[in-house]
Design a protein around this motif. Structure first.
Motif, mmCIF file in Angstrom:
data_model
loop_
_atom_site.group_PDB
_atom_site.id
_atom_site.type_symbol
_atom_site.label_atom_id
_atom_site.label_comp_id
_atom_site.label_asym_id
_atom_site.label_seq_id
_atom_site.Cartn_x
_atom_site.Cartn_y
_atom_site.Cartn_z
ATOM 1 N N UNK A 80 0.824 -1.206 0.000
ATOM 2 C CA UNK A 80 0.000 0.000 0.000
ATOM 3 C C UNK A 80 0.864 1.264 0.000
ATOM 4 N N UNK A 81 0.388 2.265 -0.712
ATOM 5 C CA UNK A 81 0.969 3.616 -0.618
ATOM 6 C C UNK A 81 -0.183 4.574 -0.880
ATOM 7 N N UNK A 82 -0.369 5.552 -0.011
ATOM 8 C CA UNK A 82 -1.587 6.366 -0.049
ATOM 9 C C UNK A 82 -1.823 7.075 -1.387
ATOM 10 N N UNK A 83 -0.812 7.761 -1.907
ATOM 11 C CA UNK A 83 -1.049 8.535 -3.142
ATOM 12 C C UNK A 83 -1.418 7.635 -4.324
ATOM 13 N N UNK A 84 -0.623 6.640 -4.683
ATOM 14 C CA UNK A 84 -1.010 5.793 -5.828
ATOM 15 C C UNK A 84 -2.269 4.968 -5.581
ATOM 16 N N UNK A 85 -2.571 4.643 -4.302
ATOM 17 C CA UNK A 85 -3.805 3.904 -4.020
ATOM 18 C C UNK A 85 -5.001 4.855 -4.031
ATOM 19 N N UNK A 86 -4.726 6.119 -3.725
ATOM 20 C CA UNK A 86 -5.754 7.162 -3.651
ATOM 21 C C UNK A 86 -6.630 7.037 -2.408
ATOM 22 N N UNK A 87 -6.198 6.267 -1.403
ATOM 23 C CA UNK A 87 -6.870 6.270 -0.094
ATOM 24 C C UNK A 87 -5.913 5.733 0.951
ATOM 25 N N UNK A 88 -6.135 6.114 2.206
ATOM 26 C CA UNK A 88 -5.206 5.719 3.280
ATOM 27 C C UNK A 88 -5.362 4.250 3.679
ATOM 28 N N UNK A 89 -4.409 3.747 4.481
ATOM 29 C CA UNK A 89 -4.443 2.358 4.921
ATOM 30 C C UNK A 89 -5.754 2.049 5.653
ATOM 31 N N UNK A 90 -6.309 3.032 6.354
ATOM 32 C CA UNK A 90 -7.539 2.791 7.140
ATOM 33 C C UNK A 90 -8.669 2.280 6.249
ATOM 34 N N UNK A 91 -8.679 2.719 4.988
ATOM 35 C CA UNK A 91 -9.713 2.240 4.059
ATOM 36 C C UNK A 91 -9.447 0.786 3.690
ATOM 37 N N UNK A 92 -8.176 0.462 3.443
ATOM 38 C CA UNK A 92 -7.826 -0.929 3.135
ATOM 39 C C UNK A 92 -8.208 -1.817 4.317
ATOM 40 N N UNK A 93 -7.924 -1.321 5.502
ATOM 41 C CA UNK A 93 -8.195 -2.086 6.730
ATOM 42 C C UNK A 93 -9.697 -2.295 6.906
ATOM 43 N N UNK A 94 -10.468 -1.189 6.825
ATOM 44 C CA UNK A 94 -11.912 -1.315 7.116
ATOM 45 C C UNK A 94 -12.620 -2.103 6.019
ATOM 46 N N UNK A 95 -12.118 -2.022 4.793
ATOM 47 C CA UNK A 95 -12.798 -2.738 3.700
ATOM 48 C C UNK A 95 -12.476 -4.224 3.694
ATOM 49 N N UNK A 96 -11.377 -4.616 4.317
ATOM 50 C CA UNK A 96 -10.939 -6.008 4.161
ATOM 51 C C UNK A 96 -10.843 -6.795 5.454
ATOM 52 N N UNK A 97 -11.417 -6.289 6.520
ATOM 53 C CA UNK A 97 -11.401 -7.067 7.772
ATOM 54 C C UNK A 97 -12.825 -7.455 8.184
ATOM 55 N N UNK A 98 -13.765 -7.109 7.311
ATOM 56 C CA UNK A 98 -15.156 -7.504 7.592
ATOM 57 C C UNK A 98 -15.514 -8.621 6.603
ATOM 58 N N UNK A 99 -16.748 -9.095 6.707
ATOM 59 C CA UNK A 99 -17.178 -10.160 5.789
ATOM 60 C C UNK A 99 -17.110 -9.650 4.351
ATOM 61 N N UNK A 100 -16.577 -10.460 3.442
ATOM 62 C CA UNK A 100 -16.489 -10.080 2.043
ATOM 63 C C UNK A 100 -17.454 -10.934 1.229
ATOM 64 N N UNK A 101 -17.921 -10.354 0.139
ATOM 65 C CA UNK A 101 -18.856 -11.064 -0.725
ATOM 66 C C UNK A 101 -18.266 -11.191 -2.125
ATOM 67 N N UNK A 102 -18.797 -12.135 -2.860
ATOM 68 C CA UNK A 102 -18.474 -12.241 -4.278
ATOM 69 C C UNK A 102 -19.685 -12.855 -4.963
ATOM 70 N N UNK A 103 -19.842 -12.603 -6.261
ATOM 71 C CA UNK A 103 -20.894 -13.302 -6.985
ATOM 72 C C UNK A 103 -20.465 -14.762 -7.062
ATOM 73 N N UNK A 104 -21.420 -15.635 -7.301
ATOM 74 C CA UNK A 104 -21.112 -17.060 -7.370
ATOM 75 C C UNK A 104 -20.438 -17.355 -8.705
ATOM 76 N N UNK A 105 -19.242 -17.968 -8.648
ATOM 77 C CA UNK A 105 -18.519 -18.315 -9.872
ATOM 78 C C UNK A 105 -18.629 -19.816 -10.107
ATOM 79 N N UNK A 106 -18.664 -20.204 -11.363
ATOM 80 C CA UNK A 106 -18.824 -21.633 -11.692
ATOM 81 C C UNK A 106 -17.713 -22.481 -11.075
ATOM 82 N N UNK A 107 -16.479 -21.930 -11.024
ATOM 83 C CA UNK A 107 -15.353 -22.745 -10.496
ATOM 84 C C UNK A 107 -15.117 -22.492 -9.007
ATOM 85 N N UNK A 108 -16.074 -21.871 -8.359
ATOM 86 C CA UNK A 108 -15.928 -21.585 -6.924
ATOM 87 C C UNK A 108 -14.640 -20.834 -6.603
ATOM 88 N N UNK A 109 -14.137 -20.080 -7.588
ATOM 89 C CA UNK A 109 -12.956 -19.243 -7.354
ATOM 90 C C UNK A 109 -11.640 -19.994 -7.389
#
Ligand code: ZN
Length: 560
Positions: A219-248
């Protein structure tokens, strides 16, 4: 059945010079007591959708049920036609979106062992990681680390960051954004504007194509365009995905991020320097760098949940060409409950995107008031945007109109709350003739068009129009003007930067008394006029010759 009748009545009223106004049940929705598209009506919708009662509108929660019911009630009150089909073939406003929920619950650390010993980088503060594979247990043990620069394979630019290396059983260490983001020139990746190659989603997709076991972005804030706190809050909770035929299973085992400090430390432990390696990665001819004897290990335990969410699809059928459609979209979902700030743990998502949903409903009302057109117009409130554009991904994979018959998609994600502006932003400008239509409509208001003032944020790829572009549909995605009537560009830029730094994806994204949505009314009027012209006409806006989506459109809608 009754709703179809009312819609037909409304259409009839329109073409026979509106003797009787279409029947809109204004009592059903408080906002309908105000004129359509007005600032008061928009604020009234936001007050409901962004209230604590709606709990931040996360899929799979009570907040979702309240939100779906609110939009359905509004569409019913407007007499729109249900645009989706249930399993039993009956019509519904709700398009079911099957999802897989995944919650990493063992707070995994990312362990990196080397000649200097072993170091575990902790979950949340230093590292976040997950798997897109639908499995409970995932483990990578002692995999060699390889620095792959920006992790891009772009034959059209003679660029291959994985040249000459077999990534099977290895972990790719990747930089965010693209090679010419900081170089001040254009090396084929759009200069400061982020291309899809710069997006985090692309990084993991390419690492998977290369057969890597894991993919970790530094991570780097400028090229990511958001601070680490966004990466943290977006990726430490339950995540979803559409159902894929190969189960990912075609994805890498572990996807994740480390902080910039951890990234620098890992490279340093391999005898490398972050800034020197970044410079090499920005230079044509870059080749991957094996990070000495460093080996990475991660063990994930994931709670898998099979669930569903819903897109809401309402249609005002066309009088002459009902199978052709202009589609308006806005995502209704947000983060729900999130890391508390000053004791407030609800991410209300007022600007993001209660404003867009309000705009969607008010555009529908404005269309109904002015009568059906030659073509259909659909209003699609999509789910799962915050979890990776999932609802629009599902809709674009299961569209309710044939892709070649979708004239355009006009998406709203965050409307203006700062008052009227002398300009209007087009995100991803230069890709299609939709720009010309928006430019003409804005000029009719005495306003000018500007490109995205923050091209490095890659906003074109970060909202739902991207999935329509992906299936070839020309799109329009506008952002609020920056040159505010009250305070000019200085105030406009300061307000946007303040929002991104302090309220984006946090409990502070709430409606406040200083909100002024008269600028949103201006912008919605542009979006209405652009759409209305297409709904009443027979033209087919096209992609520009250099647009990456033109080929898909040629396949689904061959131009004469
Ligand atoms: Zn949003």
């Amino acid at each position: 059945m009754r709703t179809w009748l009312i819609a037909a009545a409304a259409a009839l009223a329109a073409c026979t010079t509106t003797a009787s106004a279409p029947h809109i049940d204004t009592a059903a929705v408080v906002a309908f007591s105000h004129p359509s598209l007005s600032a008061d009506s928009l604020v009234a919708h936001v007050n409901v959708l962004a209230s604590d009662e709606f709990e931040g509108r996360a899929p799979g929660t009570h907040g979702e049920q309240l939100t779906l019911a609110y939009i359905e009630r509004a569409y019913t009150a407007l007499g729109l036609q249900p645009g989706a089909t249930e399993g039993d073939g009956s019509r519904s406003f709700l398009q079911e979106v099957p999802l897989t929920g995944a919650l990493v619950d063992n707070a995994p650390s990312f362990t990196v062992a080397g000649a200097d010993g072993s170091h575990a980088y902790t979950f949340g503060n230093q590292f976040v990681g997950w798997t897109k594979r639908v499995e409970e247990n995932t483990s990578i043990a002692n995999a060699p680390l390889v620095f792959v620069g920006y992790g891009i394979v772009a034959p059209e630019h003679h660029w291959n960051d994985y040249a000459g290396i077999d990534m099977h059983g290895k972990i790719a260490v990747i930089l965010i954004n693209d090679p010419d983001f900081e170089t001040g020139d254009d090396r084929g990746f759009g200069g400061r504007a982020m291309t899809y190659y710069g997006r985090w989603t692309y990084k993991y997709e390419e690492a998977a194509r290369q057969g890597a076991a894991g993919a970790i972005i530094i991570h780097e804030t400028a090229p990511a365009a958001y601070p680490w706190s966004v990466v943290q809050s977006s990726n430490t909770t339950q995540q979803f995905d559409v159902v894929h035929d190969d189960n990912g299973m075609s994805r890498v085992q572990v996807e994740g991020w480390v902080t910039n400090d951890v990234g620098r430390e890992i490279l340093h432990r391999a005898g490398q320097d972050y800034d020197a390696l970044k410079h090499r990665a920005q230079t044509p001819g870059f080749t991957p760098v094996v990070l000495g004897s460093l080996q990475g290990s991660v063990t994930l335990h994931t709670q898998i949940q099979h669930t569903r969410s819903y897109n809401v699809v309402g249609v005002l059928p066309g009088r002459a060409e009902p199978t052709e459609a202009v589609i308006y979209t806005a995502h209704w979902d947000h983060l729900g409950r999130c890391n508390p700030v000053n004791g407030d743990g609800i991410c209300n998502g007022a600007l993001d995107n209660a404003t867009g949903v309000s705009g969607l409903i008010e555009l529908a009302r404005h269309y109904v008031e002015h009568g059906a057109g030659r073509r259909s117009v659909a209003f699609v409130a999509v789910t799962g945007e915050e979890k990776g554009l999932l609802g629009s991904r599902y809709y674009s994979d299961h569209p309710t109109f044939t892709p070649g018959n979708i004239v355009a998609d006009i998406n709203m994600d965050g409307l203006s709350i700062y008052g009227p502006a002398r300009d209007l932003t087009i995100i991803g400008i230069g890709k299609s003739e939709m720009d010309d239509l928006a430019t003409a409509a804005a000029q009719a208001q005495g306003r000018r068009i500007r490109p995205d003032p923050f091209p490095e944020r890659g906003s074109f790829f970060r909202s739902d129009q991207f999935n329509f572009a992906r299936i070839g549909v020309p799109v329009l995605y506008t952002g609020s003007g920056i040159d505010l009537v009250n305070g000019g560009e200085a105030r406009g830029t300061a307000l946007v930067n303040d929002y991104v730094a302090h309220r984006y994806h946090s409990p502070q994204d709430q409606i406040t008394p200083d909100w002024d949505m008269t600028g949103a009314t201006q912008d919605l009027t542009v979006l209405y006029n652009v759409g209305r012209g297409l709904v009443d006409g027979s033209s087919w806006p096209a992609w520009r010759p250099n647009a990456e989506f033109r080929a898909v459109r040629q396949a689904t809608h061959p131009s004469p």
